[in-house]
Design a protein around this motif. Structure first.
Motif, PDB file in Angstrom:
ATOM      1  N   GLU B  42     -38.542  39.993  23.609  1.00 48.11           N
ATOM      2  CA  GLU B  42     -37.859  38.894  24.292  1.00 48.11           C
ATOM      3  C   GLU B  42     -36.892  39.392  25.368  1.00 48.11           C
ATOM      4  O   GLU B  42     -36.583  38.674  26.302  1.00 48.11           O
ATOM      5  CB  GLU B  42     -37.099  38.039  23.279  1.00 48.11           C
ATOM      6  N   GLY B  43     -36.377  40.606  25.181  1.00 48.64           N
ATOM      7  CA  GLY B  43     -35.373  41.106  26.114  1.00 48.64           C
ATOM      8  C   GLY B  43     -35.959  41.856  27.292  1.00 48.64           C
ATOM      9  O   GLY B  43     -35.381  41.861  28.384  1.00 48.64           O
ATOM     10  N   ALA B  44     -37.116  42.485  27.093  1.00 51.88           N
ATOM     11  CA  ALA B  44     -37.686  43.340  28.136  1.00 51.88           C
ATOM     12  C   ALA B  44     -37.862  42.627  29.484  1.00 51.88           C
ATOM     13  O   ALA B  44     -37.557  43.228  30.519  1.00 51.88           O
ATOM     14  CB  ALA B  44     -39.013  43.924  27.661  1.00 51.88           C
ATOM     15  N   PRO B  45     -38.322  41.358  29.501  1.00 46.86           N
ATOM     16  CA  PRO B  45     -38.493  40.708  30.813  1.00 46.86           C
ATOM     17  C   PRO B  45     -37.213  40.708  31.645  1.00 46.86           C
ATOM     18  O   PRO B  45     -37.271  40.759  32.867  1.00 46.86           O
ATOM     19  CB  PRO B  45     -38.908  39.284  30.441  1.00 46.86           C
ATOM     20  N   ALA B  46     -36.066  40.681  30.974  1.00 47.01           N
ATOM     21  CA  ALA B  46     -34.800  40.664  31.716  1.00 47.01           C
ATOM     22  C   ALA B  46     -34.654  41.926  32.546  1.00 47.01           C
ATOM     23  O   ALA B  46     -34.109  41.890  33.655  1.00 47.01           O
ATOM     24  CB  ALA B  46     -33.622  40.531  30.747  1.00 47.01           C
ATOM     25  N   LEU B  47     -35.132  43.052  32.025  1.00 47.03           N
ATOM     26  CA  LEU B  47     -34.992  44.312  32.743  1.00 47.03           C
ATOM     27  C   LEU B  47     -35.817  44.301  34.029  1.00 47.03           C
ATOM     28  O   LEU B  47     -35.500  44.999  34.982  1.00 47.03           O
ATOM     29  CB  LEU B  47     -35.404  45.480  31.857  1.00 47.03           C
ATOM     30  N   LEU B  48     -36.861  43.475  34.028  1.00 42.42           N
ATOM     31  CA  LEU B  48     -37.656  43.343  35.256  1.00 42.42           C
ATOM     32  C   LEU B  48     -37.033  42.314  36.194  1.00 42.42           C
ATOM     33  O   LEU B  48     -37.067  42.457  37.407  1.00 42.42           O
ATOM     34  CB  LEU B  48     -39.085  42.923  34.908  1.00 42.42           C
ATOM     35  N   VAL B  50     -33.773  41.208  36.283  1.00 46.13           N
ATOM     36  CA  VAL B  50     -32.398  41.447  36.725  1.00 46.13           C
ATOM     37  C   VAL B  50     -32.248  42.925  37.069  1.00 46.13           C
ATOM     38  O   VAL B  50     -32.587  43.777  36.252  1.00 46.13           O
ATOM     39  CB  VAL B  50     -31.400  41.090  35.595  1.00 46.13           C
ATOM     40  N   PRO B  51     -31.761  43.237  38.277  1.00 43.17           N
ATOM     41  CA  PRO B  51     -31.554  44.650  38.612  1.00 43.17           C
ATOM     42  C   PRO B  51     -30.529  45.281  37.680  1.00 43.17           C
ATOM     43  O   PRO B  51     -29.595  44.618  37.233  1.00 43.17           O
ATOM     44  CB  PRO B  51     -31.048  44.611  40.059  1.00 43.17           C
ATOM     45  N   LEU B  52     -30.727  46.552  37.399  1.00 40.06           N
ATOM     46  CA  LEU B  52     -29.871  47.251  36.445  1.00 40.06           C
ATOM     47  C   LEU B  52     -28.410  47.232  36.881  1.00 40.06           C
ATOM     48  O   LEU B  52     -27.505  47.115  36.057  1.00 40.06           O
ATOM     49  CB  LEU B  52     -30.356  48.698  36.289  1.00 40.06           C
ATOM     50  N   ASP B  65     -26.338  33.640  37.546  1.00 41.12           N
ATOM     51  CA  ASP B  65     -27.168  34.845  37.539  1.00 41.12           C
ATOM     52  C   ASP B  65     -26.364  36.125  37.728  1.00 41.12           C
ATOM     53  O   ASP B  65     -26.846  37.071  38.329  1.00 41.12           O
ATOM     54  CB  ASP B  65     -28.269  34.749  38.595  1.00 41.12           C
ATOM     55  N   ILE B  66     -25.128  36.132  37.244  1.00 35.83           N
ATOM     56  CA  ILE B  66     -24.359  37.376  37.247  1.00 35.83           C
ATOM     57  C   ILE B  66     -24.245  37.810  35.791  1.00 35.83           C
ATOM     58  O   ILE B  66     -23.593  37.153  34.995  1.00 35.83           O
ATOM     59  CB  ILE B  66     -22.957  37.163  37.864  1.00 35.83           C
ATOM     60  N   TYR B  67     -24.966  38.896  35.457  1.00 39.52           N
ATOM     61  CA  TYR B  67     -25.117  39.247  34.050  1.00 39.52           C
ATOM     62  C   TYR B  67     -24.521  40.619  33.734  1.00 39.52           C
ATOM     63  O   TYR B  67     -25.198  41.463  33.176  1.00 39.52           O
ATOM     64  CB  TYR B  67     -26.594  39.261  33.665  1.00 39.52           C
ATOM     65  N   GLY B  68     -23.271  40.863  34.123  1.00 34.43           N
ATOM     66  CA  GLY B  68     -22.668  42.162  33.797  1.00 34.43           C
ATOM     67  C   GLY B  68     -22.304  42.237  32.322  1.00 34.43           C
ATOM     68  O   GLY B  68     -21.506  41.445  31.837  1.00 34.43           O
ATOM     69  N   LEU B  69     -22.911  43.186  31.612  1.00 37.13           N
ATOM     70  CA  LEU B  69     -22.697  43.257  30.167  1.00 37.13           C
ATOM     71  C   LEU B  69     -21.432  44.022  29.790  1.00 37.13           C
ATOM     72  O   LEU B  69     -20.991  43.956  28.642  1.00 37.13           O
ATOM     73  CB  LEU B  69     -23.893  43.934  29.480  1.00 37.13           C
ATOM     74  N   ALA B  70     -20.857  44.768  30.751  1.00 36.81           N
ATOM     75  CA  ALA B  70     -19.744  45.662  30.400  1.00 36.81           C
ATOM     76  C   ALA B  70     -18.595  44.949  29.677  1.00 36.81           C
ATOM     77  O   ALA B  70     -18.140  45.428  28.639  1.00 36.81           O
ATOM     78  CB  ALA B  70     -19.242  46.386  31.639  1.00 36.81           C
ATOM     79  N   PRO B  71     -18.116  43.782  30.171  1.00 36.79           N
ATOM     80  CA  PRO B  71     -16.994  43.168  29.450  1.00 36.79           C
ATOM     81  C   PRO B  71     -17.358  42.758  28.032  1.00 36.79           C
ATOM     82  O   PRO B  71     -16.510  42.812  27.136  1.00 36.79           O
ATOM     83  CB  PRO B  71     -16.640  41.934  30.295  1.00 36.79           C
ATOM     84  N   HIS B 267     -33.608  35.711  28.403  1.00 37.14           N
ATOM     85  CA  HIS B 267     -33.998  37.107  28.191  1.00 37.14           C
ATOM     86  C   HIS B 267     -32.776  38.020  28.162  1.00 37.14           C
ATOM     87  O   HIS B 267     -32.711  38.966  27.376  1.00 37.14           O
ATOM     88  CB  HIS B 267     -34.969  37.564  29.284  1.00 37.14           C
ATOM     89  N   VAL B 268     -31.798  37.729  29.039  1.00 37.27           N
ATOM     90  CA  VAL B 268     -30.607  38.582  29.072  1.00 37.27           C
ATOM     91  C   VAL B 268     -29.851  38.473  27.744  1.00 37.27           C
ATOM     92  O   VAL B 268     -29.328  39.472  27.238  1.00 37.27           O
ATOM     93  CB  VAL B 268     -29.699  38.212  30.263  1.00 37.27           C
ATOM     94  N   LEU B 269     -29.822  37.267  27.164  1.00 35.86           N
ATOM     95  CA  LEU B 269     -29.143  37.133  25.877  1.00 35.86           C
ATOM     96  C   LEU B 269     -29.815  38.008  24.818  1.00 35.86           C
ATOM     97  O   LEU B 269     -29.157  38.551  23.931  1.00 35.86           O
ATOM     98  CB  LEU B 269     -29.124  35.666  25.431  1.00 35.86           C
ATOM     99  N   PHE B 270     -31.134  38.163  24.922  1.00 41.68           N
ATOM    100  CA  PHE B 270     -31.810  39.062  23.990  1.00 41.68           C
ATOM    101  C   PHE B 270     -31.459  40.517  24.273  1.00 41.68           C
ATOM    102  O   PHE B 270     -31.395  41.330  23.346  1.00 41.68           O
ATOM    103  CB  PHE B 270     -33.331  38.846  24.021  1.00 41.68           C
ATOM    104  N   VAL B 271     -31.227  40.840  25.544  1.00 43.37           N
ATOM    105  CA  VAL B 271     -30.764  42.196  25.848  1.00 43.37           C
ATOM    106  C   VAL B 271     -29.403  42.423  25.194  1.00 43.37           C
ATOM    107  O   VAL B 271     -29.141  43.486  24.611  1.00 43.37           O
ATOM    108  CB  VAL B 271     -30.685  42.421  27.374  1.00 43.37           C
ATOM    109  N   VAL B 272     -28.543  41.397  25.262  1.00 43.08           N
ATOM    110  CA  VAL B 272     -27.238  41.511  24.592  1.00 43.08           C
ATOM    111  C   VAL B 272     -27.454  41.778  23.106  1.00 43.08           C
ATOM    112  O   VAL B 272     -26.822  42.660  22.506  1.00 43.08           O
ATOM    113  CB  VAL B 272     -26.404  40.222  24.787  1.00 43.08           C
TER     114      VAL B 272
END
Lengths: 296, 304
Positions: B42-48, B50-52, B65-71, B267-272
């Motif tokens: 479910e998360g892999a599509p996000a890597l395609l 959203v740019p790293l 569409d701003i998905y900075g995970l750092a915070p 997808h990004v939430l699955f990356v989280v």
């Protein structure tokens, strides 16, 4: 030893559950057979309103039962797209993307305006600030203004309370207040803004914290919060949010509330929506602090 | 003399039960693996999509569409480290008291009482946090708001305590009585026995307790969502504990319910979730490694 532990457990469990026991004495009402159930999911802003409608309608028409769930406008619309709800409540209009998804799934959502809502800007009752312009509110929420002194208040830091980013109220407030309705404006909420999961938590924070400013549906403002008079610009007039000012269009932060059905409603759902927009339905809107539709 | 023969069906039953247990044991690993694969799928599509550079950014505005995970990652780490820093010493001290010092009847009351803490629903703790802890934090710390990382840390520490106490107490309990006798025979005081003999001998179990406590703290959702303020700011600087913080769990819980299935945000939430999973995995692995590296020979060598 074992005995000690047993009694210890029992005693503590008993003390712990005592309050629960006393609250569990609900009684069974006399139920008439329900033949139709309307599923109604969506906006948290509208959930109390939708429940009040559902209860009143069930009294009038015992054969129809409406089951209401909150979760947010997005949840309701997603449920409508998935076909798991008959009626979706939304405090914002459907997005283009959602409409496209619905149409791909074979549903064609129909929009019904069912009530009006005003977003009140609230502060702690001890805060001397009582009127703000939209631009001032925008500056506060983007983080350009960070002290109440700059707004004529005390020398205190400003704490921003906001709804979560998937709330319809958040999107509405962002577009119409923070960005002041300008589509080219791409300001965002300050990253310092507290994103709180419910109206209740916003209410609590504002009521407890003299530094806080919050926004929420007028229907959720309690006497423990103070509403701010809002002006379109710094020259005013500054208008307090109320049923009258929203209806006559002078209060600047107001919006329609929607119900969406999949296709034109028929049968029980149509009757329910017609009743909601009747005088009886709109009376409930007013009772809950929302704003009834004009002309009813 | 007649040798007792085991009836055939007992043999069969034995075999059946053995296989069943083996399956149960293997399945827990299997489930973890399946969850991991599901998260990746479910998360892999996000890597395609959203740019790293976006994903490692410092701003989280999923609506735009701003998905900075750092915070979010730092937020989770901050509250977890804070909670463990409080609950580890408290928990081990409580376990020592229950296991080594308290008289039997006190122990028999304290143990179930502590287990009940573990059973309090996290919403209830969150509610107490909002009503009681958060105003106190604001008044005593002078922070602009009481919905801060510190409030979350205090409540998470409270929630991790029963886990840490129970497991640490079990670890202390499993230290052979002969160790204590030996220490006393060498005229060690009770405190010397506890600090230099029992505690080192129980070390692997205490590390396990901390690992499970970390798991409890990093995975807790509802309480943190209610009291930590959820502002996706970078929790850097000295005042980070007195500022709001947004954790990975609260982000998933708050946003997953409303996100359109299959969208980038979904997808990004699955990356989280994947990051959270890997983080927990790495922490547990590190814990397990420290146990294995030190060997399992008990605490005797610490006496030297």
């Amino acid at each position: 030893m074992v005995l000690y532990r047993f009694w210890g457990c029992l005693l503590i469990s008993f003390l712990f559950f005592l309050p629960l026991l006393t609250s569990c004495t609900g009684r069974e009402g006399s139920e008439s057979p329900v033949t139709t159930t309307i599923v109604n999911v969506g906006s948290d802003t509208m959930v109390n309103l939708a429940l009040a409608w559902a209860e009143a309608y069930h009294e009038l028409h015992p054969e129809v039962s409406v089951s209401v769930t909150g979760g947010g406008s997005g949840t309701g619309i997603a449920a409508l797209i998935n076909g798991s709800t008959d009626v979706a409540n939304a405090s914002r209009q459907m997005k283009e993307e959602e409409r496209r998804q619905a149409e791909q799934g074979g549903a064609s959502p129909v929009e019904h305006v069912v009530a009006l809502d005003a977003i009140a800007v609230v502060v702690n009752p001890h805060n001397p600030v009582d009127h703000l312009s939209i631009l001032q509110i925008a500056d506060v929420y983007t983080g350009r203004t960070t002290n109440w002194r700059e707004l004529g208040g005390e020398d205190r830091p400003i704490v921003l309370a906001s709804r979560e980013s998937n709330s319809g109220t958040y999107v509405y407030f962002l577009e119409n207040v923070v960005r002041r309705g300008d589509p080219d404006n791409d300001d965002l909420f300050s990253p310092e803004a507290l994103l709180l999961p419910s109206s209740e938590v916003i209410g609590l924070e504002v009521a407890q914290n003299p530094n806080a400013i919050g926004y929420d549906g007028l229907g959720y403002v309690t006497p423990a919060q103070k509403t701010v008079q809002v002006g379109v610009d710094q020259y005013g007039p500054f208008v307090p949010p109320s049923i009258e000012t929203v209806n006559d269009g002078t209060y600047p932060i107001a919006r329609p509330l929607y119900m969406y059905t999949s296709g034109e409603p028929t049968g029980a759902i149509k009757e329910y929506l017609d009743w909601i927009r009747s005088d009886d339905g709109q009376r409930i809107v007013a009772e809950l602090g929302f704003v009834p539709l004009a002309g009813s | 003399m007649k040798t007792p023969t085991i009836p055939r069906d007992v043999n069969w039953r034995e075999f059946f039960v053995e296989q069943l247990i083996r399956l149960a044991g293997a399945s827990s690993i299997g489930f973890v693996l399946l969850i991991f694969l599901f998260l990746i799928r479910e998360g892999a599509p996000a890597l395609l999509e959203v740019p790293l550079s976006n994903l490692v950014g410092q701003r989280w505005y999923p609506t735009f569409d701003i998905y900075g995970l750092a915070p979010l990652v730092l937020g989770s780490l901050l509250v977890t480290v804070g909670a463990i820093a409080i609950s580890l010493p408290l928990g081990v001290a409580a376990a020592l008291f229950i296991g080594e010092i308290a008289p039997e009847w006190v122990r028999e009351i304290l143990k179930p009482a502590i287990e009940i803490i573990a059973g309090i629903p996290s919403v209830v703790i969150g509610f107490v946090g909002i009503q009681v802890v958060s105003p106190l934090v604001r008044e005593f710390s002078g922070a602009p708001t009481g919905l801060t990382a510190l409030t979350g840390v205090l409540l998470l520490a409270y929630m991790a305590l029963p886990t840490i106490i129970s497991i640490a107490e079990d670890a202390l309990d499993s230290v052979p009585e002969s160790y204590r006798h030996a220490a006393y025979a060498l005229s060690a005081t009770q405190w010397q026995t506890i600090w230099r003999v029992v505690l080192p001998a129980a070390r692997p179990g205490i590390v396990t307790a901390v690992m499970l406590g970390v798991g409890r703290a990093i995975g807790e959702t509802m309480t943190v969502m209610m009291v930590a303020g959820n502002a996706a700011r970078m929790p850097l600087g000295l005042d980070a504990f007195l500022r709001p913080v947004r954790t990975m769990t609260a982000t998933i819980a708050a946003e997953m319910g409303e996100v359109a299935r299959g969208s980038t945000h979904y997808h990004v939430l699955f990356v989280v979730g994947l990051v959270l999973f890997l983080l927990t995995f790495v922490i547990n692995l590190a814990g397990a490694l420290t146990i294995f590296r030190r060997g399992r020979g008990g605490g005797g060598r610490f006496l030297a």
